[in-house]
Design an enzyme around this catalytic site. Structure first.
Site, PDB file in Angstrom:
ATOM      1  N   PHE A 148      34.567 -11.641  29.129  1.00 23.55           N
ATOM      2  CA  PHE A 148      34.506 -13.106  29.191  1.00 23.55           C
ATOM      3  C   PHE A 148      34.590 -13.646  30.607  1.00 23.55           C
ATOM      4  O   PHE A 148      34.170 -14.766  30.880  1.00 23.55           O
ATOM      5  CB  PHE A 148      35.642 -13.726  28.343  1.00 23.55           C
ATOM      6  CG  PHE A 148      36.974 -13.750  29.065  1.00 23.55           C
ATOM      7  CD1 PHE A 148      37.295 -14.787  29.927  1.00 23.55           C
ATOM      8  CD2 PHE A 148      37.900 -12.722  28.919  1.00 23.55           C
ATOM      9  CE1 PHE A 148      38.514 -14.807  30.614  1.00 23.55           C
ATOM     10  CE2 PHE A 148      39.110 -12.728  29.595  1.00 23.55           C
ATOM     11  CZ  PHE A 148      39.411 -13.775  30.443  1.00 23.55           C
ATOM     12  N   LYS A 172      25.114  -7.492  24.878  1.00 22.40           N
ATOM     13  CA  LYS A 172      26.140  -8.013  23.948  1.00 22.40           C
ATOM     14  C   LYS A 172      27.201  -8.721  24.804  1.00 22.40           C
ATOM     15  O   LYS A 172      28.118  -8.115  25.325  1.00 22.40           O
ATOM     16  CB  LYS A 172      26.761  -6.838  23.169  1.00 22.40           C
ATOM     17  CG  LYS A 172      27.303  -7.178  21.792  1.00 22.40           C
ATOM     18  CD  LYS A 172      28.359  -8.265  21.765  1.00 22.40           C
ATOM     19  CE  LYS A 172      29.727  -7.809  22.151  1.00 22.40           C
ATOM     20  NZ  LYS A 172      30.705  -8.914  22.308  1.00 22.40           N
ATOM     21  N   GLU A 175      32.093 -12.781  23.146  1.00 19.01           N
ATOM     22  CA  GLU A 175      32.001 -13.802  22.103  1.00 19.01           C
ATOM     23  C   GLU A 175      32.831 -15.040  22.436  1.00 19.01           C
ATOM     24  O   GLU A 175      32.785 -16.043  21.745  1.00 19.01           O
ATOM     25  CB  GLU A 175      32.413 -13.225  20.738  1.00 19.01           C
ATOM     26  CG  GLU A 175      33.841 -12.702  20.628  1.00 19.01           C
ATOM     27  CD  GLU A 175      34.026 -11.251  21.128  1.00 19.01           C
ATOM     28  OE1 GLU A 175      33.469 -10.913  22.184  1.00 19.01           O
ATOM     29  OE2 GLU A 175      34.757 -10.509  20.461  1.00 19.01           O
ATOM     30  N   ARG A 176      33.613 -14.959  23.548  1.00 27.16           N
ATOM     31  CA  ARG A 176      34.472 -16.112  23.871  1.00 27.16           C
ATOM     32  C   ARG A 176      33.758 -17.178  24.701  1.00 27.16           C
ATOM     33  O   ARG A 176      34.126 -18.338  24.645  1.00 27.16           O
ATOM     34  CB  ARG A 176      35.732 -15.612  24.583  1.00 27.16           C
ATOM     35  CG  ARG A 176      36.623 -14.886  23.579  1.00 27.16           C
ATOM     36  CD  ARG A 176      37.934 -14.518  24.176  1.00 27.16           C
ATOM     37  NE  ARG A 176      37.954 -13.109  24.509  1.00 27.16           N
ATOM     38  CZ  ARG A 176      38.957 -12.511  25.130  1.00 27.16           C
ATOM     39  NH1 ARG A 176      40.011 -13.207  25.485  1.00 27.16           N
ATOM     40  NH2 ARG A 176      38.911 -11.232  25.391  1.00 27.16           N
ATOM     41  N   SER A 225      38.253  -4.541  29.260  1.00 28.94           N
ATOM     42  CA  SER A 225      39.615  -4.027  29.434  1.00 28.94           C
ATOM     43  C   SER A 225      39.629  -2.501  29.290  1.00 28.94           C
ATOM     44  O   SER A 225      38.749  -1.915  28.643  1.00 28.94           O
ATOM     45  CB  SER A 225      40.537  -4.666  28.405  1.00 28.94           C
ATOM     46  OG  SER A 225      40.054  -4.387  27.103  1.00 28.94           O
ATOM     47  N   CYS A 280      38.721  -9.211  37.761  1.00 28.59           N
ATOM     48  CA  CYS A 280      39.154  -7.805  37.796  1.00 28.59           C
ATOM     49  C   CYS A 280      39.511  -7.393  39.215  1.00 28.59           C
ATOM     50  O   CYS A 280      40.114  -6.352  39.420  1.00 28.59           O
ATOM     51  CB  CYS A 280      38.083  -6.899  37.230  1.00 28.59           C
ATOM     52  SG  CYS A 280      36.610  -6.933  38.230  1.00 28.59           S
ATOM     53  N   GLU A 382      48.101  -5.265  33.540  1.00 26.79           N
ATOM     54  CA  GLU A 382      47.197  -6.219  34.174  1.00 26.79           C
ATOM     55  C   GLU A 382      47.493  -7.574  33.526  1.00 26.79           C
ATOM     56  O   GLU A 382      47.159  -7.793  32.360  1.00 26.79           O
ATOM     57  CB  GLU A 382      45.747  -5.813  33.893  1.00 26.79           C
ATOM     58  CG  GLU A 382      44.753  -6.790  34.470  1.00 26.79           C
ATOM     59  CD  GLU A 382      43.308  -6.467  34.073  1.00 26.79           C
ATOM     60  OE1 GLU A 382      43.062  -6.135  32.904  1.00 26.79           O
ATOM     61  OE2 GLU A 382      42.439  -6.587  34.951  1.00 26.79           O
TER      62      GLU A 382
HETATM   63  P1  NAD Z   1      37.598  -6.982  26.354  1.00 26.53           P
HETATM   64  O1  NAD Z   1      37.760  -5.522  26.576  1.00 26.53           O
HETATM   65  O2  NAD Z   1      38.473  -7.641  25.366  1.00 26.53           O
HETATM   66  O3  NAD Z   1      36.084  -7.301  25.873  1.00 26.53           O
HETATM   67  C1  NAD Z   1      34.971  -6.807  26.578  1.00 26.53           C
HETATM   68  C2  NAD Z   1      33.819  -6.630  25.601  1.00 26.53           C
HETATM   69  O4  NAD Z   1      34.193  -5.645  24.627  1.00 26.53           O
HETATM   70  C3  NAD Z   1      33.446  -7.885  24.830  1.00 26.53           C
HETATM   71  O5  NAD Z   1      32.045  -7.986  24.771  1.00 26.53           O
HETATM   72  C4  NAD Z   1      34.055  -7.657  23.459  1.00 26.53           C
HETATM   73  O6  NAD Z   1      33.318  -8.267  22.430  1.00 26.53           O
HETATM   74  C5  NAD Z   1      34.022  -6.150  23.310  1.00 26.53           C
HETATM   75  N1  NAD Z   1      35.124  -5.644  22.482  1.00 26.53           N
HETATM   76  C6  NAD Z   1      36.385  -6.145  22.399  1.00 26.53           C
HETATM   77  N2  NAD Z   1      37.134  -5.426  21.555  1.00 26.53           N
HETATM   78  C7  NAD Z   1      36.339  -4.435  21.083  1.00 26.53           C
HETATM   79  C8  NAD Z   1      36.542  -3.353  20.168  1.00 26.53           C
HETATM   80  N3  NAD Z   1      37.728  -3.152  19.573  1.00 26.53           N
HETATM   81  N4  NAD Z   1      35.514  -2.543  19.915  1.00 26.53           N
HETATM   82  C9  NAD Z   1      34.313  -2.722  20.500  1.00 26.53           C
HETATM   83  N5  NAD Z   1      34.058  -3.733  21.382  1.00 26.53           N
HETATM   84  C10 NAD Z   1      35.061  -4.573  21.673  1.00 26.53           C
HETATM   85  O7  NAD Z   1      37.699  -7.675  27.794  1.00 26.53           O
HETATM   86  P2  NAD Z   1      37.777  -9.221  28.142  1.00 26.53           P
HETATM   87  O8  NAD Z   1      39.110  -9.750  27.751  1.00 26.53           O
HETATM   88  O9  NAD Z   1      36.564  -9.933  27.653  1.00 26.53           O
HETATM   89  O10 NAD Z   1      37.664  -9.172  29.730  1.00 26.53           O
HETATM   90  C11 NAD Z   1      38.752  -9.015  30.586  1.00 26.53           C
HETATM   91  C12 NAD Z   1      38.932  -7.578  31.006  1.00 26.53           C
HETATM   92  O11 NAD Z   1      37.742  -7.102  31.636  1.00 26.53           O
HETATM   93  C13 NAD Z   1      40.027  -7.385  32.031  1.00 26.53           C
HETATM   94  O12 NAD Z   1      40.752  -6.224  31.716  1.00 26.53           O
HETATM   95  C14 NAD Z   1      39.276  -7.214  33.337  1.00 26.53           C
HETATM   96  O13 NAD Z   1      39.957  -6.487  34.336  1.00 26.53           O
HETATM   97  C15 NAD Z   1      38.093  -6.469  32.861  1.00 26.53           C
HETATM   98  N6  NAD Z   1      36.996  -6.581  33.811  1.00 26.53           N
HETATM   99  C16 NAD Z   1      36.720  -5.493  34.573  1.00 26.53           C
HETATM  100  C17 NAD Z   1      35.733  -5.569  35.533  1.00 26.53           C
HETATM  101  C18 NAD Z   1      35.419  -4.378  36.370  1.00 26.53           C
HETATM  102  O14 NAD Z   1      34.396  -4.418  37.034  1.00 26.53           O
HETATM  103  N7  NAD Z   1      36.199  -3.323  36.380  1.00 26.53           N
HETATM  104  C19 NAD Z   1      35.013  -6.761  35.703  1.00 26.53           C
HETATM  105  C20 NAD Z   1      35.315  -7.850  34.894  1.00 26.53           C
HETATM  106  C21 NAD Z   1      36.317  -7.742  33.945  1.00 26.53           C
END
Ligand code: NAD
Length: 498
Positions: A148, A172, A175-176, A225, A280, A382
């Site tokens: 998101f 994909k 969704e937020r 994450s 991140c 984090e």
């Molecule tokens: P998230 O892991 O909750 O979601 C990321 C994606 O995974 C979304 O599209 C979501 O729909 C999908 N997803 C969520 N739960 C799932 C599951 N159980 N099974 C399959 N798919 C699933 O992350 P977020 O809250 O949207 O984003 C924040 C996180 O992203 C933070 O931890 C941040 O550090 C990380 N991030 C990392 C980088 C990097 O380059 N390392 C960059 C941006 C964000």
């Protein structure tokens, strides 16, 4: 209420089976709803991408690049509207959204150079009348699953380059806050991309699991994450797919006693609290070396933080906006509470800020915690909120050991005037992206982005040169054209040039 759908085979489509609320985090109100794709809808998107692949693969790279040039122009033309969409659903202030978008556009600019990037390697006369070359061929249908916190930039780390390389793509988004992502995909369509080359499916775990298990998907790029990144990497790899899964972070800055403290404070403020700490690469821990440096740093930060403004996305005078959801707001506050209970000093308290006119928004004010120690949950996790934690160390080695022992290794930075210390730090630190007096060392589009340890699962980093490698497979061709009349003999030995 408007429903955010999918982009499949060039058309926006709403399935209407399951949906989820999308909030405006500044007001706390539901603003839209997003359709959640079922397995069937995702399979339709994959079928569309698979059908589009043969023609797209054979489209000359220069023609693919021309579409990217038009796409870049459209992104610039519609920048204000895109930033508005980002602000409404993510909460980012317009100046920050504009920065995110610009970073995304720079990845499109890199993709515009695809004819040069795909040139390959050629060796003449590797043997008698034999020439050899390596070329980079697209993989087929590939997918990207994005978080998101950068709804414009992170998708543009992926699909422009993957598509420029000749692949077709299923995106994909989170969704937020899916509106800006979908709109950007539509702009690429408008730029002349053939239908089916880029498909967007909105959805949750059901959509993701369908993508991970379908044999037609050849590679998966993920950003999100760490627990989900690990799950994606393991599942995609077990299913025979190439995968790069970028995860969470805990980015430390080391503040050396010789650092220019006023400059350091200014750099820390932006890097810790910009985008409400939901980056991140946010600097969420400052390790001050020596108590004198720590005392000065804390006093200067405290005084500078009095002027920081948290507020709604639509007022560009605000420094940062709300966090993404009510649950996330409570989680961030929970970490502040637990740090305080475990002995940290709350120097600046951002809990329950009064944001006039936006009482129901998901706000946390800028928070400064001192005397944080490595055993605290707030240090280990984090937080992903506007919380800067000060850890005190007595030497640079002690500060570096903290960073090297942490489970994450995304970004880090040292503030110092000592070139020898900076060089030692950048050489030995176990982190993928390092800043020297640069608080957010996010690589530019023509380098590649990636952390170490549990911040990245996979070998190749995102975008830039590693991106080209990730989205292509190498083929090496060895070709002989014997001179007329020359008869080659039979040999059963391994061919060599000895
Ligand atoms: P998230 O892991 O909750 O979601 C990321 C994606 O995974 C979304 O599209 C979501 O729909 C999908 N997803 C969520 N739960 C799932 C599951 N159980 N099974 C399959 N798919 C699933 O992350 P977020 O809250 O949207 O984003 C924040 C996180 O992203 C933070 O931890 C941040 O550090 C990380 N991030 C990392 C980088 C990097 O380059 N390392 C960059 C941006 C964000």
């Amino acid at each position: 209420m408007s429903i955010i759908g999918h982009l499949i085979d060039g058309e926006v489509f709403v399935e209407g089976t399951r949906s989820q609320d999308v909030f405006n985090p500044s007001t706390g109100a539901v603003s839209k709803s997003v359709d959640l794709a079922s397995q069937v809808t995702v399979e339709n998107a994959i079928a569309s991408a698979e059908q589009a692949f043969p023609a797209w693969r054979d489209t000359p790279p220069i023609k693919r690049a021309r579409i990217m040039f038009k796409f870049k122009a459209l992104l610039e033309e519609k920048a204000e509207y895109i930033c508005q969409l980002i602000g409404e659903e993510h909460g980012k202030i317009s100046h920050d959204a504009a920065g995110e978008l610009q970073r995304g556009i720079e990845n499109v600019e890199f993709a515009c150079g695809i004819p040069e990037l795909l040139k390959g390697e050629y060796s003449k006369n590797v043997g008698p009348n034999i020439d050899s070359w390596s070329e980079f061929q697209p993989l087929g249908v590939v997918t990207g699953i994005t978080p998101f916190n950068f709804p414009a930039m992170v998708p543009m780390w992926m699909f422009p380059l993957a598509i420029a390389c000749g692949n077709t793509f299923i995106l994909k988004p989170s969704e937020r806050d899916p509106s800006s992502t979908l709109y950007i995909a539509q702009l690429l369509q408008e730029a002349g991309l053939p239908k089916g080359v880029l498909n967007v499916v909105n959805g949750d775990k059901e959509a993701v699991d369908t993508l991970l298990s379908d044999d037609r998907i050849k590679a998966v790029s993920f950003v999100g994450s760490t627990p989900i990144a690990e799950y994606i990497y393991k599942t995609a790899s077990a299913n025979g797919k190439r995968c790069q899964a970028l995860g969470g972070a805990k980015n430390h800055a080391i503040v050396m006693p010789d650092a220019d403290m006023d400059n350091t404070v200014n750099q820390l403020l932006g890097a810790a609290f910009g985008s409400s700490g939901e980056r991140c690469m946010a600097l969420s821990v400052a390790v001050a070396v020596g108590d004198a440096a720590a005392d000065t740093l804390v006093e200067k930060l405290k005084s500078a933080m009095t002027s920081l403004k948290v507020g709604a996305f639509c007022d560009s005078k605000n420094d940062f906006g709300p966090v993404i959801t009510r649950e996330h707001e409570q989680k961030v506050v929970g970490y502040i509470n637990s740090a305080e209970e475990n002995g940290a000093r709350v120097v600046v308290d951002g809990r329950n800020p009064n944001v006039e006119g936006y009482q129901a928004g998901f706000f946390v004010g800028a928070t400064l915690l001192d005397n944080v120690t490595a055993d605290m949950d707030s240090y280990k996790a984090e937080i992903f909120g506007p919380v800067l934690q000060i850890v005190r160390a007595q030497s640079m080695e002690e500060a570096m050991a903290l960073i090297n022992d942490h489970e994450y290794g995304n970004g880090t930075c040292i503030f110092t005037r000592d070139g020898e210390a900076a060089r030692y730090f950048s050489d030995r630190i176990q982190v993928g992206m390092v800043g020297i007096n640069v608080p957010l060392p996010v690589p530019v589009a023509y380098h590649s982005f990636g952390g170490w340890k549990r911040s990245l699962f996979g070998d190749l980093h995102a975008y830039g040169p590693d991106g080209v490698r990730f989205y292509t497979k190498r083929k090496t061709i060895t070709q002989r054209w014997p001179s007329a009349g020359v008869r080659e003999g039979v040999s059963f030995s391994m061919p060599t040039m000895k």
